[in-house]
Design a protein around this motif. Sequence first.
Motif, PDB file in Angstrom:
ATOM      1  N   ASP A  82       0.847  -1.206   0.000  1.00  0.00           N
ATOM      2  CA  ASP A  82       0.000   0.000   0.000  1.00  0.00           C
ATOM      3  C   ASP A  82       0.878   1.250   0.000  1.00  0.00           C
ATOM      4  OD1 ASP A  82      -2.033   1.844   0.177  1.00  0.00           O
ATOM      5  OD2 ASP A  82      -2.422   1.468   2.318  1.00  0.00           O
ATOM      6  N   GLN A  83       1.599   1.458  -1.089  1.00  0.00           N
ATOM      7  CA  GLN A  83       2.519   2.588  -1.176  1.00  0.00           C
ATOM      8  C   GLN A  83       1.785   3.911  -0.952  1.00  0.00           C
ATOM      9  OE1 GLN A  83       6.128   2.325  -2.519  1.00  0.00           O
ATOM     10  NE2 GLN A  83       6.204   4.300  -1.494  1.00  0.00           N
ATOM     11  N   ARG A  84       0.602   4.030  -1.567  1.00  0.00           N
ATOM     12  CA  ARG A  84      -0.120   5.290  -1.463  1.00  0.00           C
ATOM     13  C   ARG A  84      -0.544   5.575  -0.019  1.00  0.00           C
ATOM     14  NH1 ARG A  84      -5.323   7.124  -4.033  1.00  0.00           N
ATOM     15  NH2 ARG A  84      -5.624   4.960  -4.598  1.00  0.00           N
ATOM     16  N   GLY A  85      -1.108   4.563   0.629  1.00  0.00           N
ATOM     17  CA  GLY A  85      -1.547   4.728   2.020  1.00  0.00           C
ATOM     18  C   GLY A  85      -0.368   5.047   2.932  1.00  0.00           C
ATOM     19  N   ILE A  86       0.734   4.359   2.716  1.00  0.00           N
ATOM     20  CA  ILE A  86       1.921   4.605   3.540  1.00  0.00           C
ATOM     21  C   ILE A  86       2.441   6.021   3.303  1.00  0.00           C
ATOM     22  CG2 ILE A  86       4.363   4.007   3.802  1.00  0.00           C
ATOM     23  CD1 ILE A  86       3.527   1.043   3.518  1.00  0.00           C
ATOM     24  N   ASP A  87       2.515   6.438   2.034  1.00  0.00           N
ATOM     25  CA  ASP A  87       3.026   7.778   1.746  1.00  0.00           C
ATOM     26  C   ASP A  87       2.127   8.864   2.346  1.00  0.00           C
ATOM     27  OD1 ASP A  87       5.217   6.748   0.481  1.00  0.00           O
ATOM     28  OD2 ASP A  87       4.501   7.091  -1.558  1.00  0.00           O
ATOM     29  N   GLU A  88       0.817   8.648   2.294  1.00  0.00           N
ATOM     30  CA  GLU A  88      -0.089   9.621   2.921  1.00  0.00           C
ATOM     31  C   GLU A  88       0.159   9.708   4.419  1.00  0.00           C
ATOM     32  OE1 GLU A  88      -4.170   8.707   1.842  1.00  0.00           O
ATOM     33  OE2 GLU A  88      -3.717   9.267  -0.241  1.00  0.00           O
ATOM     34  N   ALA A  89       0.357   8.554   5.042  1.00  0.00           N
ATOM     35  CA  ALA A  89       0.601   8.540   6.492  1.00  0.00           C
ATOM     36  C   ALA A  89       1.920   9.243   6.827  1.00  0.00           C
ATOM     37  CB  ALA A  89       0.624   7.098   7.005  1.00  0.00           C
ATOM     38  N   VAL A  91       3.349  11.698   5.078  1.00  0.00           N
ATOM     39  CA  VAL A  91       3.144  13.138   4.883  1.00  0.00           C
ATOM     40  C   VAL A  91       2.321  13.715   6.046  1.00  0.00           C
ATOM     41  CG1 VAL A  91       2.017  14.847   3.401  1.00  0.00           C
ATOM     42  CG2 VAL A  91       3.423  13.048   2.373  1.00  0.00           C
ATOM     43  N   ASP A  92       1.298  12.972   6.471  1.00  0.00           N
ATOM     44  CA  ASP A  92       0.480  13.424   7.616  1.00  0.00           C
ATOM     45  C   ASP A  92       1.324  13.558   8.876  1.00  0.00           C
ATOM     46  OD1 ASP A  92      -1.737  13.559   6.125  1.00  0.00           O
ATOM     47  OD2 ASP A  92      -2.732  11.776   6.967  1.00  0.00           O
ATOM     48  N   ARG A  93       2.182  12.594   9.108  1.00  0.00           N
ATOM     49  CA  ARG A  93       2.984  12.625  10.329  1.00  0.00           C
ATOM     50  C   ARG A  93       3.915  13.843  10.314  1.00  0.00           C
ATOM     51  NH1 ARG A  93       4.761   9.810  15.004  1.00  0.00           N
ATOM     52  NH2 ARG A  93       2.677   8.917  14.863  1.00  0.00           N
ATOM     53  N   ASP A  94       4.441  14.166   9.111  1.00  0.00           N
ATOM     54  CA  ASP A  94       5.272  15.371   9.032  1.00  0.00           C
ATOM     55  C   ASP A  94       4.429  16.605   9.308  1.00  0.00           C
ATOM     56  OD1 ASP A  94       7.940  16.743   7.981  1.00  0.00           O
ATOM     57  OD2 ASP A  94       6.213  17.816   7.155  1.00  0.00           O
ATOM     58  N   GLY A  95       3.274  16.695   8.635  1.00  0.00           N
ATOM     59  CA  GLY A  95       2.324  17.774   8.918  1.00  0.00           C
ATOM     60  C   GLY A  95       2.542  19.057   8.144  1.00  0.00           C
ATOM     61  N   THR A  96       3.643  19.179   7.412  1.00  0.00           N
ATOM     62  CA  THR A  96       3.854  20.378   6.591  1.00  0.00           C
ATOM     63  C   THR A  96       3.778  19.993   5.117  1.00  0.00           C
ATOM     64  OG1 THR A  96       6.257  20.089   6.396  1.00  0.00           O
ATOM     65  CG2 THR A  96       5.468  21.305   8.320  1.00  0.00           C
ATOM     66  N   LEU A 102       9.959  17.055   9.638  1.00  0.00           N
ATOM     67  CA  LEU A 102      10.796  15.863   9.822  1.00  0.00           C
ATOM     68  C   LEU A 102      11.909  15.802   8.785  1.00  0.00           C
ATOM     69  CD1 LEU A 102       7.984  13.276  10.592  1.00  0.00           C
ATOM     70  CD2 LEU A 102       9.431  14.523  12.212  1.00  0.00           C
ATOM     71  N   GLY A 103      11.681  16.453   7.650  1.00  0.00           N
ATOM     72  CA  GLY A 103      12.673  16.453   6.576  1.00  0.00           C
ATOM     73  C   GLY A 103      12.238  15.591   5.421  1.00  0.00           C
ATOM     74  N   ALA A 104      12.305  16.158   4.217  1.00  0.00           N
ATOM     75  CA  ALA A 104      11.957  15.383   3.022  1.00  0.00           C
ATOM     76  C   ALA A 104      12.925  14.230   2.837  1.00  0.00           C
ATOM     77  CB  ALA A 104      11.968  16.277   1.787  1.00  0.00           C
ATOM     78  N   ASN A 105      14.169  14.397   3.328  1.00  0.00           N
ATOM     79  CA  ASN A 105      15.121  13.284   3.201  1.00  0.00           C
ATOM     80  C   ASN A 105      14.718  12.115   4.101  1.00  0.00           C
ATOM     81  OD1 ASN A 105      15.774  15.176   5.174  1.00  0.00           O
ATOM     82  ND2 ASN A 105      17.993  15.004   4.931  1.00  0.00           N
ATOM     83  N   ALA A 106      14.075  12.390   5.238  1.00  0.00           N
ATOM     84  CA  ALA A 106      13.564  11.312   6.086  1.00  0.00           C
ATOM     85  C   ALA A 106      12.365  10.652   5.411  1.00  0.00           C
ATOM     86  CB  ALA A 106      13.168  11.871   7.455  1.00  0.00           C
ATOM     87  N   VAL A 107      11.430  11.471   4.949  1.00  0.00           N
ATOM     88  CA  VAL A 107      10.176  10.951   4.378  1.00  0.00           C
ATOM     89  C   VAL A 107      10.447  10.157   3.105  1.00  0.00           C
ATOM     90  CG1 VAL A 107       7.959  11.607   3.362  1.00  0.00           C
ATOM     91  CG2 VAL A 107       8.785  12.777   5.427  1.00  0.00           C
ATOM     92  N   PRO A 335      12.520  12.596  -7.512  1.00  0.00           N
ATOM     93  CA  PRO A 335      11.776  12.133  -6.338  1.00  0.00           C
ATOM     94  C   PRO A 335      12.044  12.958  -5.082  1.00  0.00           C
ATOM     95  CG  PRO A 335      12.622  10.253  -7.564  1.00  0.00           C
ATOM     96  CD  PRO A 335      13.193  11.480  -8.221  1.00  0.00           C
ATOM     97  N   ASN A 336      13.260  13.445  -4.892  1.00  0.00           N
ATOM     98  CA  ASN A 336      13.494  14.165  -3.629  1.00  0.00           C
ATOM     99  C   ASN A 336      13.025  15.613  -3.667  1.00  0.00           C
ATOM    100  OD1 ASN A 336      15.684  15.308  -5.072  1.00  0.00           O
ATOM    101  ND2 ASN A 336      16.849  15.574  -3.175  1.00  0.00           N
ATOM    102  N   GLN A 337      12.606  16.104  -4.842  1.00  0.00           N
ATOM    103  CA  GLN A 337      11.903  17.394  -4.855  1.00  0.00           C
ATOM    104  C   GLN A 337      10.470  17.198  -4.386  1.00  0.00           C
ATOM    105  OE1 GLN A 337      12.261  18.648  -8.987  1.00  0.00           O
ATOM    106  NE2 GLN A 337      13.869  20.115  -8.491  1.00  0.00           N
ATOM    107  N   ALA A 338       9.911  16.028  -4.698  1.00  0.00           N
ATOM    108  CA  ALA A 338       8.518  15.747  -4.350  1.00  0.00           C
ATOM    109  C   ALA A 338       8.393  15.284  -2.904  1.00  0.00           C
ATOM    110  CB  ALA A 338       7.962  14.691  -5.301  1.00  0.00           C
ATOM    111  N   GLY A 339       9.238  14.346  -2.513  1.00  0.00           N
ATOM    112  CA  GLY A 339       9.256  13.889  -1.122  1.00  0.00           C
ATOM    113  C   GLY A 339       8.688  12.502  -0.882  1.00  0.00           C
ATOM    114  N   THR A 340       7.869  11.982  -1.814  1.00  0.00           N
ATOM    115  CA  THR A 340       7.411  10.594  -1.707  1.00  0.00           C
ATOM    116  C   THR A 340       7.350   9.995  -3.115  1.00  0.00           C
ATOM    117  OG1 THR A 340       5.036  11.014  -1.984  1.00  0.00           O
ATOM    118  CG2 THR A 340       5.884  11.094   0.281  1.00  0.00           C
ATOM    119  N   ILE A 341       7.338   8.664  -3.154  1.00  0.00           N
ATOM    120  CA  ILE A 341       7.175   7.966  -4.435  1.00  0.00           C
ATOM    121  C   ILE A 341       5.798   8.292  -5.029  1.00  0.00           C
ATOM    122  CG2 ILE A 341       6.960   5.665  -5.484  1.00  0.00           C
ATOM    123  CD1 ILE A 341       9.873   6.376  -4.751  1.00  0.00           C
TER     124      ILE A 341
END
Length: 422
Positions: A82-89, A91-96, A102-107, A335-341
């Motif tokens: 569930d890549q989409r569900g995980i990526d949404e979670a 992004v939500d946890r980061d909150g910005t 948390l950092g796009a490099n972490a996400v 990908p690292n400009q966007a922050g998630t797959i």
Amino acid sequence: DVEGVDAWEVLDSRGDPTVRVRVETADGAGTFTVPAGASTGAHEAVERRDGDDRYGGRGVRDAVAAVREDLAPVVVGRPVADQRGIDEALVDRDGTENLSRLGANAVLGVSGAVAHAAAAATGRPLYDSLAPDAGPGDLPIPMINVLSGGLHAAADLPIQDFLVVPTGAGTYPEALEMAWAVRRAAGRRIGDGDHPPSVADEGGFVPPTADADAAFELLTAAVRDAGYAPGDEVVFAVDVAATHFYDPTHERYALAGDRLDREAMVDRVVDWIDAHPVRSVEDPLAEDDWRGWERLVDRVGDRVQVLGDDLLATDAARLDRAVDVGAANAALIKPNQAGTITRTRRVLERAQAADWAPVVSARSGETCDSTIADLAVALDAGQIKIGSLARSERLAKYNRLLGIGRAYDGDFAGAAALAPRS
Ligand code: PGA
Ligand code: ZN
């Protein structure tokens, strides 16, 4: 389901720290390493650096801690497919919006490792596991860096990349061979015969000139030396990276002694296109000079690829705006400009839906992670930009495409992948 997430600091191709993440499931694990830009745009997702005494402030221990402490708990227990569900979670946890907390490099580290773990869990190669139901697409045509300047080299040349696109190639391996021959010829023209020329961040040679026309002439001569017809078998792409010599206060482009206003900068780019076989121009104007971009598309968008990197920053809202106003006709996808797959994929698919050409791209700071090679094939981008045919962090991706070509009988995208497409 995801059983564990670990992260640690490794060093990239510039020797700078970056984030590596490993995601484990009962059926397989995946690892991904985050790249980093030098000529970054203001609208990119935000990379987090420690800013303390270690590594001149460029350490990523805080981002690594964010993976372990903040992001791992939202991913563990979720279905890895569930890549989409995980990526949404994530992004939500980061909150910005720009992932600056948390950092796009972490996400992105977690998002990319999840994609690899999902592929491993099903026993499929990544280019297949990331593909839509219709299956993977074509092997991309590469735009290959030959000369480097700007922020990537100790060069007098303010323009960042002069690249070749082997439009005469019938296959991906042939494209590499052609670019190799041109690169070698360029190196012989620059070097002293006894020593090879030095290479820049992406493996390109530093040209002995600050003048763009002279650099294009050197490339043209190298194409001829290699036995190809410039403009026919081999065309040129240029990444002007104009944001980095634009002075927003005075609204001037500081190009090798000239201070050009918007109209003069557009004229200059059109002059290059008219004088040399330039078929693709990336970031010819600054990242927020929307009127300049529109002007250039009006003038050359029907015959040349106008490629947005800093302008679009792999961001869906900026892409939509650019499509609306006609500010480009092709989108660089990092990908690292966007922050998630998931975000990366969404921007690429939206570019395709608008009949724009997506170009999947590496950063100037890379590792031997080859995820972008799989991504380009999976999503049928048609074009890829990795850097030069030197330095193992570049070759890892070129070589990965050779391996994909052995395992998967895809077509070669070829010259038809370049914008304008309709
Ligand atoms: P960067 O360069 O990774 O330093 O941003 C690549 C590019 O501008 O395309
Ligand atoms: Zn660029």
